[in-house]
Design a protein around this motif. Structure first.
Motif, PDB file in Angstrom:
ATOM      1  N   GLY A 216     -13.304  -6.137   1.807  1.00 52.29           N
ATOM      2  CA  GLY A 216     -14.151  -4.940   1.921  1.00 52.29           C
ATOM      3  C   GLY A 216     -13.284  -3.736   2.280  1.00 52.29           C
ATOM      4  N   PRO A 217     -13.796  -2.533   2.017  1.00 52.75           N
ATOM      5  CA  PRO A 217     -12.979  -1.335   2.246  1.00 52.75           C
ATOM      6  C   PRO A 217     -12.546  -1.156   3.704  1.00 52.75           C
ATOM      7  CG  PRO A 217     -15.219  -0.749   1.499  1.00 52.75           C
ATOM      8  CD  PRO A 217     -15.077  -2.221   1.360  1.00 52.75           C
ATOM      9  N   MET A 218     -13.425  -1.485   4.644  1.00 58.16           N
ATOM     10  CA  MET A 218     -13.089  -1.235   6.054  1.00 58.16           C
ATOM     11  C   MET A 218     -12.044  -2.244   6.541  1.00 58.16           C
ATOM     12  SD  MET A 218     -15.146   1.205   5.917  1.00 58.16           S
ATOM     13  CE  MET A 218     -14.985   2.088   7.452  1.00 58.16           C
ATOM     14  N   TYR A 219     -12.235  -3.515   6.155  1.00 58.17           N
ATOM     15  CA  TYR A 219     -11.256  -4.535   6.537  1.00 58.17           C
ATOM     16  C   TYR A 219      -9.898  -4.207   5.917  1.00 58.17           C
ATOM     17  CZ  TYR A 219      -8.959  -9.066   7.044  1.00 58.17           C
ATOM     18  OH  TYR A 219      -8.062 -10.059   7.352  1.00 58.17           O
ATOM     19  N   ASP A 220      -9.922  -3.778   4.655  1.00 56.03           N
ATOM     20  CA  ASP A 220      -8.675  -3.467   3.962  1.00 56.03           C
ATOM     21  C   ASP A 220      -7.951  -2.294   4.644  1.00 56.03           C
ATOM     22  OD1 ASP A 220      -6.908  -4.074   1.815  1.00 56.03           O
ATOM     23  OD2 ASP A 220      -7.603  -2.271   0.775  1.00 56.03           O
ATOM     24  N   ALA A 221      -8.732  -1.317   5.111  1.00 60.02           N
ATOM     25  CA  ALA A 221      -8.124  -0.190   5.828  1.00 60.02           C
ATOM     26  C   ALA A 221      -7.458  -0.688   7.112  1.00 60.02           C
ATOM     27  CB  ALA A 221      -9.188   0.856   6.154  1.00 60.02           C
ATOM     28  N   ASP A 222      -8.104  -1.625   7.796  1.00 62.94           N
ATOM     29  CA  ASP A 222      -7.510  -2.190   9.014  1.00 62.94           C
ATOM     30  C   ASP A 222      -6.172  -2.856   8.720  1.00 62.94           C
ATOM     31  OD1 ASP A 222      -9.560  -1.379  10.630  1.00 62.94           O
ATOM     32  OD2 ASP A 222     -10.561  -3.341  10.701  1.00 62.94           O
ATOM     33  N   GLN A 223      -6.100  -3.550   7.574  1.00 63.18           N
ATOM     34  CA  GLN A 223      -4.855  -4.245   7.248  1.00 63.18           C
ATOM     35  C   GLN A 223      -3.740  -3.242   7.016  1.00 63.18           C
ATOM     36  OE1 GLN A 223      -5.065  -7.558   7.773  1.00 63.18           O
ATOM     37  NE2 GLN A 223      -7.086  -6.729   8.258  1.00 63.18           N
ATOM     38  N   ARG A 224      -4.116  -2.101   6.476  1.00 62.87           N
ATOM     39  CA  ARG A 224      -3.107  -1.083   6.231  1.00 62.87           C
ATOM     40  C   ARG A 224      -2.699  -0.416   7.540  1.00 62.87           C
ATOM     41  NH1 ARG A 224      -3.585   3.339   1.449  1.00 62.87           N
ATOM     42  NH2 ARG A 224      -1.644   4.390   1.958  1.00 62.87           N
ATOM     43  N   GLY A 225      -3.584  -0.409   8.503  1.00 62.72           N
ATOM     44  CA  GLY A 225      -3.319   0.248   9.784  1.00 62.72           C
ATOM     45  C   GLY A 225      -4.021   1.597   9.794  1.00 62.72           C
ATOM     46  N   LEU A 226      -4.877   1.818  10.798  1.00 62.92           N
ATOM     47  CA  LEU A 226      -5.676   3.042  10.791  1.00 62.92           C
ATOM     48  C   LEU A 226      -4.832   4.282  11.040  1.00 62.92           C
ATOM     49  CD1 LEU A 226      -9.145   2.081  12.282  1.00 62.92           C
ATOM     50  CD2 LEU A 226      -8.277   1.949   9.947  1.00 62.92           C
TER      51      LEU A 226
ATOM     52  N   LEU B 156     -12.937   7.428  12.633  1.00 62.97           N
ATOM     53  CA  LEU B 156     -11.595   7.096  12.159  1.00 62.97           C
ATOM     54  C   LEU B 156     -10.544   7.696  13.096  1.00 62.97           C
ATOM     55  CD1 LEU B 156      -9.488   6.074  10.113  1.00 62.97           C
ATOM     56  CD2 LEU B 156      -9.917   8.133   8.736  1.00 62.97           C
ATOM     57  N   VAL B 157     -10.752   8.953  13.478  1.00 56.90           N
ATOM     58  CA  VAL B 157      -9.795   9.620  14.373  1.00 56.90           C
ATOM     59  C   VAL B 157      -9.733   8.868  15.706  1.00 56.90           C
ATOM     60  CG1 VAL B 157      -9.276  11.764  15.611  1.00 56.90           C
ATOM     61  CG2 VAL B 157     -10.235  11.845  13.278  1.00 56.90           C
ATOM     62  N   ASP B 158     -10.917   8.583  16.270  1.00 57.30           N
ATOM     63  CA  ASP B 158     -10.957   7.928  17.584  1.00 57.30           C
ATOM     64  C   ASP B 158     -10.262   6.574  17.556  1.00 57.30           C
ATOM     65  OD1 ASP B 158     -12.389  10.066  18.435  1.00 57.30           O
ATOM     66  OD2 ASP B 158     -14.332   9.023  18.541  1.00 57.30           O
ATOM     67  N   LEU B 159     -10.604   5.761  16.552  1.00 58.65           N
ATOM     68  CA  LEU B 159     -10.040   4.407  16.511  1.00 58.65           C
ATOM     69  C   LEU B 159      -8.544   4.468  16.253  1.00 58.65           C
ATOM     70  CD1 LEU B 159     -12.782   2.459  14.479  1.00 58.65           C
ATOM     71  CD2 LEU B 159     -12.311   2.317  16.933  1.00 58.65           C
ATOM     72  N   ALA B 160      -8.133   5.302  15.304  1.00 65.97           N
ATOM     73  CA  ALA B 160      -6.714   5.373  14.961  1.00 65.97           C
ATOM     74  C   ALA B 160      -5.910   5.839  16.170  1.00 65.97           C
ATOM     75  CB  ALA B 160      -6.503   6.308  13.776  1.00 65.97           C
ATOM     76  N   GLU B 161      -6.422   6.844  16.859  1.00 68.01           N
ATOM     77  CA  GLU B 161      -5.663   7.375  18.000  1.00 68.01           C
ATOM     78  C   GLU B 161      -5.632   6.410  19.174  1.00 68.01           C
ATOM     79  OE1 GLU B 161      -7.161  11.377  18.493  1.00 68.01           O
ATOM     80  OE2 GLU B 161      -5.839  12.117  16.867  1.00 68.01           O
ATOM     81  N   ALA B 162      -6.642   5.539  19.244  1.00 68.71           N
ATOM     82  CA  ALA B 162      -6.652   4.543  20.321  1.00 68.71           C
ATOM     83  C   ALA B 162      -5.915   3.268  19.908  1.00 68.71           C
ATOM     84  CB  ALA B 162      -8.088   4.221  20.709  1.00 68.71           C
ATOM     85  N   GLY B 163      -5.343   3.267  18.697  1.00 63.40           N
ATOM     86  CA  GLY B 163      -4.626   2.077  18.231  1.00 63.40           C
ATOM     87  C   GLY B 163      -5.562   0.917  17.931  1.00 63.40           C
TER      88      GLY B 163
ATOM     89  N   THR C  56     -12.671  -3.474  12.309  1.00 65.68           N
ATOM     90  CA  THR C  56     -13.290  -4.806  12.328  1.00 65.68           C
ATOM     91  C   THR C  56     -12.784  -5.672  13.477  1.00 65.68           C
ATOM     92  OG1 THR C  56     -11.610  -5.687  10.824  1.00 65.68           O
ATOM     93  CG2 THR C  56     -13.620  -4.829   9.823  1.00 65.68           C
ATOM     94  N   GLY C  57     -11.819  -5.206  14.236  1.00 69.86           N
ATOM     95  CA  GLY C  57     -11.161  -6.050  15.249  1.00 69.86           C
ATOM     96  C   GLY C  57     -12.085  -6.416  16.389  1.00 69.86           C
TER      97      GLY C  57
END
Ligand code: T1G
Length: 687
Positions: free
Chosen positions: A641-651, A675-682, A686-687
C-alpha cells in the motif's frame, strides 16, 4: 507437555490434540508440544493428530515471521511425523492452511471433515511453504496441480482435495476425534490406503512445465518474488530425497521471509482484518432481505453479490425493460461462472431463486437494508429516499452508493437520518472487493456497524471512511491523476507515464484506466474537483482530449489510439500535438522528464493526500488507506500500500521530496501536517 498440545489414549490409539486458539497456529509451544507428544506415545499402534475448536491448524503464526524462528522448527516436526514407526492419521476440519496442511502432509493418512478448506496460501504472504509443502504435495496431487495450487495460493474444498489425492477420505463421523479413531481402527485392520504408482513417475527437474509456469507467472503475478521461488522449491523435490529437499525449500523460504515483500503482504493481512472491523462497535442488526434500487450495471452487480451471500434480494427500478436486462446480465454471468467451473449449476439456480425484481417500492416492505444505485443527482436521490422512508420498516438501513454527493443532504428528506449511510461500491460490483462505508454526520454507530457486517457477509472488504469529497480512494486518485496529467504538460508522454506506473507495479497505467472508464466522465468529475480547489492551478489536457472527441476506448481513441476489437493502447500523434498545444498555450516549456520523477510525483501525491486524510480523521489509519488502495485501485499488494511503501522509503526522505515539489510546483504539494510531524519525530505511518 505444553498446555497447547494434549496427548491421550483410546485403547491402542494415541490422540494428539492441538489446542491453540483462535486458529491453532503452529507457535513454538505447539511445535515443541507435538514432538513431545510423539515421544510419549509408548506402545500405541496408531496415532491420530487433530485439533480443538473451530479449525485444524490454519498455519504458522504470522505475527512471528518478523523474528528468527525459534526451535524446534516446523520441518523437524513434519519429518518426525513422517518418520513415526506407527501410522499417523491427521483429521482435518475448518481451514487447514500453510503449516497446518504441511503437518497433515507429513502424516501417513489424511481424513477431512466435510466443509474443510485446505491450501498452501504462503505466496499471498510473500513467502513459500517452509515445512515440506513443496516437497510433499506433488507426489499426492501431481506436478501440475501442486504447482497450480502453491503458486496461486489456491484453497480447495474437501471434495476437490479428495479428487486431487490430497486427502484419503472424507469422514461422515460427527466430530474430528471420532473420525480419527474410526480411521485409525480401519488402518489397524486393513493397513494404510494404497496410493498405487506415484504421480511423479517419469517427471524430471528439467521438465518443461517449470519454465512454462514461470513465464505464465511473469504476467499473472507480475513483480512477485515468492511464486517464482516456489517453482524452484517444487523443482528440487524431483531430484532430492525428502530431508534434503526440505532443506532446500527452507533456504528459499528464508530468502522470502527476510525479503521486502513478506513485510508488505503481512502488513496488508493484518491491516485488512483491522480495517473491516469496528473496535467496540455495537451489535449489528440482522435481516434476511435486501433491496437494491436501480437496475443498471452497478445495481445488478450489488444484487448479485447479495443473493450469492444468501440474502433474499429485490431489485427495484421504474423501468421494467431495465429490470429484464439486469436479470439477463446476471444469468449470463452465472452461466459463464458455471462453464468455468467457478460455481455449480445448483448453486447458480439457488442464487437466481433468491433474486426478485419489482417496479414498485412496496416490494421492499420486508427489507432490512436497501442500497440505492441510481443516477448521481440530488433530485433523483431525494425522490428515492422519500419512497424508502415511506415503505421501509423501522430500523432498516438506507444506504446510498453515491460517489460524490453529500450523504447527510441525501438523507435529509427522511425522518431517519441516523439510519442513513454510504456504501460506495466499485465497478464491476460483483467482482471488486472494496466497499467504502461512509459515515455521514448523522449516521449512528449501529447503522455503521450493520453496514460493515452486511458488507463482510457479501464478501467485500469494507473500510469505514469520513464524509469528505471523493471519500478516501477517489480523493487520493484525483491527486494522483492530476499529477500524471501535469507531467504530460511538462514533457512526459501518456505511454511513458503508464509504463513507469506499471513498472512500479500498478495493475494499469493512469491513462489506460482513464480511457477505459471514459474521459467525458472524467471531465465531469474534474469539474467538481475544481469547485473544491478554486485557487489551485489545474492541468488542462483532459479538457482538450475530450474536446477532440477522444472519450476513450468506447470511441476507439482517448489518450491512446485503439484498433477495432482490441484494447491494446497505441501512441497517438494527435494526442502528442494536443499536449504540445496545451503546454504552449499555458506558457509551459516542455522538458525531458526522468522516470524517477514520474514515479515520485504520482506515488507521493497519493501518500501526501493519504496523510492528510488520516490527519483529518477521514481515514482511521494508514492501514485503512492501504487496504482501500489495494482493493479498489490495483495497487501492488507486494508493496503493502502507498503508506506502508512510504514508510519503507523513510518518511524523512518522503518529506524532503514533497518539500522539493512544493517549492518547485506550488500549492498542490504543501506537505500534510501529519507527514511533517511523523517525519520530524523519526516515526512512520504504519509502525
Ligand atoms: N497467524 C496469526 N494470527 C492469525 C492467523 C495466523 N496464521 N490466522 C488468523 N489469525 C488471526 C487473525 O488475525 C484474527 O485475529 C483471528 O485469527 C481470526 O481470523 C511454515 C510459513 C484462518 C481462514 O495464511 O486465512 O504456515 O483480528 O478474522 O475469517 O509454510 O484468518 O481477531 O485479532 O481472518 O474466520 C499460512 C491465514 C501461514 C492463514 C480464518 N496460513 N489466515 O478466517 O477469521 S504461513 C495462512 C486466514 C505458514 C509454513 C508457513 C484466516 C482464516 P483478530 P479472521 P476468519
Amino acid at each position: 507437555m505444553s498446555g497447547q498440545v494434549r496427548l491421550d489414549r483410546d485403547g491402542e490409539i494415541a490422540i494428539i490434540t492441538i489446542d491453540n486458539p483462535p486458529v491453532n497456529a503452529t507457535s513454538q509451544a505447539v511445535r515443541a508440544g507435538i514432538l513431545e507428544a510423539l515421544g510419549g506415545i509408548g506402545d500405541a499402534r496408531a496415532v491420530v493428530l487433530t485439533a480443538a475448536g473451530r479449525t485444524f491448524v490454519a498455519g504458522a503464526d504470522i505475527k512471528e515471521f518478523a523474528n528468527a524462528p525459534l526451535e524446534p522448527h516446523l520441518p523437524e516436526v513434519v519429518l518426525a511425523l513422517a518418520g513415526c514407526d506407527v501410522p499417523v492419521i491427521a483429521v482435518l476440519h475448518g481451514t487447514t492452511l500453510g503449516g497446518g496442511l504441511e503437518l497433515a502432509l507429513g502424516c501417513h493418512m489424511r481424513v477431512a471433515m466435510p466443509g474443510t478448506k485446505l491450501g498452501l496460501p504462503e505466496v499471498s504472504l510473500g513467502i513459500i511453504p517452509g515445512a515440506g509443502g513443496t516437497q510433499l504435495l506433488p507426489p499426492l496431487a501431481g506436478l501440475e496441480r501442486a504447482l497450480e495450487m502453491i503458486t496461486g495460493a489456491e484453497r480447495v474444498g474437501a471434495a476437490q482435495a479428495l479428487e486431487d489425492g490430497i486427502v484419503d477420505a472424507i469422514s461422515d463421523e460427527s466430530d474430528p476425534r471420532s473420525a480419527g479413531l474410526a480411521a485409525a481402527r480401519q488402518v489397524l485392520e486393513t493397513g494404510l490406503p494404497d496410493r498405487g504408482a506415484g504421480k511423479l513417475d517419469g517427471r524430471h527437474p528439467d521438465d518443461p512445465v517449470f519454465g512454462k509456469m514461470a513465464a505464465q507467472l511473469e504476467k499473472s503475478a507480475r513483480g512477485q518474488i515468492a511464486p517464482q521461488k516456489a517453482i524452484e522449491a517444487v523443482r528440487r523435490s524431483l531430484d532430492l530425497p525428502l530431508a534434503e529437499g526440505m532443506a532446500a525449500e527452507r533456504a528459499l523460504f528464508q530468502d522470502c521471509r527476510k525479503g521486502p515483500q513478506r513485510g508488505a503482504l503481512v502488513h496488508l493481512f493484518f491491516a485488512e482484518r483491522a480495517a473491516t472491523k469496528l473496535k467496540d462497535g455495537p451489535e449489528p442488526r440482522s435481516f434476511d432481505t435486501v433491496g437494491v434500487i436501480g437496475a443498471g450495471t452497478m445495481g445488478a452487480g450489488i444484487a448479485m453479490a447479495c443473493a450469492a451471500a444468501g440474502y433474499e434480494t429485490v431489485i427495484v427500478d421504474r423501468d421494467q425493460a431495465a429490470l429484464d436486462r439486469a436479470l439477463t446480465r446476471i444469468s449470463g454471468s452465472h452461466d459463464r461462472a458455471v462453464q468455468r467451473g467457478k460455481m455449480d449449476a445448483a448453486q447458480a439456480e439457488a442464487i437466481a431463486g433468491r433474486l426478485r425484481i419489482a417496479t414498485s417500492y412496496d416490494a421492499l416492505s420486508g427489507a432490512g437494508l436497501v442500497v440505492e444505485a441510481v443516477f448521481e443527482s440530488m433530485e433523483v436521490k431525494h425522490a428515492v429516499f422519500r419512497e424508502l422512508d415511506r415503505v421501509l420498516p423501522e430500523g432498516a438501513i438506507l444506504a446510498t452508493n453515491t460517489s460524490s454527493l453529500d450523504i447527510d443532504e441525501i438523507g435529509s428528506v427522511t425522518a431517519r437520518g441516523a439510519d442513513v449511510v454510504g456504501l460506495h461500491f466499485f465497478s464491476p460490483a460483483h467482482v471488486m472487493k472494496l466497499v467504502e462505508v461512509v459515515r455521514a454526520k448523522g449516521t449512528s454507530e449501529e447503522a455503521l456497524s450493520t453496514a460493515m457486517a452486511f458488507s463482510r457477509r457479501i464478501r467485500k472488504v469494507p473500510v469505514p471512511v469520513g464524509m469528505v469529497p471523493g471519500f478516501v480512494g477517489n480523493r487520493m486518485l484525483f491527486h494522483y491523476g492530476r499529477e500524471a496529467e501535469s507531467l504530460l504538460e511538462e514533457g512526459a508522454t501518456p505511454a511513458q507515464v503508464d509504463r513507469v506506473l506499471r513498472d512500479y507495479g500498478m495493475a494499469m497505467g493512469v491513462f489506460a484506466v482513464r480511457d477505459l472508464s471514459g474521459n467525458d466522465v472524467g471531465l465531469a468529475v474534474r469539474k467538481e474537483w475544481r469547485a473544491h480547489y478554486p485557487h489551485h492551478p489545474f492541468p488542462e489536457v483532459i479538457d482538450a482530449v475530450v474536446a477532440e472527441g477522444r472519450t476513450g476506448q468506447k470511441a476507439g481513441k482517448g489518450y491512446f489510439d485503439y484498433r477495432e476489437g482490441d484494447r491494446t493502447p497505441h501512441d497517438s500523434a494527435e494526442v502528442a500535438a494536443i499536449i504540445e498545444a496545451v503546454a504552449a498555450r499555458r506558457g509551459i516549456t516542455r522538458r525531458k522528464i526522468d522516470d524517477d520523477e514520474i514515479r515520485d510525483r504520482c506515488v507521493l501525491a497519493l501518500v501526501n493526500e493519504g496523510a492528510r486524510l488520516i490527519g483529518s480523521g477521514a481515514a482511521r489509519s494508514a492501514g485503512d488507506v492501504d487496504v482501500v488502495y489495494r482493493y479498489g485501485y490495483g495497487f501492488p499488494a507486494w508493496r503493502g500500500g502507498p503508506m506502508y511503501d512510504a514508510d519503507q522509503r523513510g518518511l524523512a526522505e518522503v518529506l524532503a521530496r514533497t518539500r522539493e515539489f512544493h517549492d518547485r510546483l506550488g500549492p498542490w504539494w504543501e506537505p500534510a501536517p501529519l507527514l511533517v510531524d511523523l517525519a520530524e519525530a523519526g516515526r512512520s505511518f504504519t509502525g
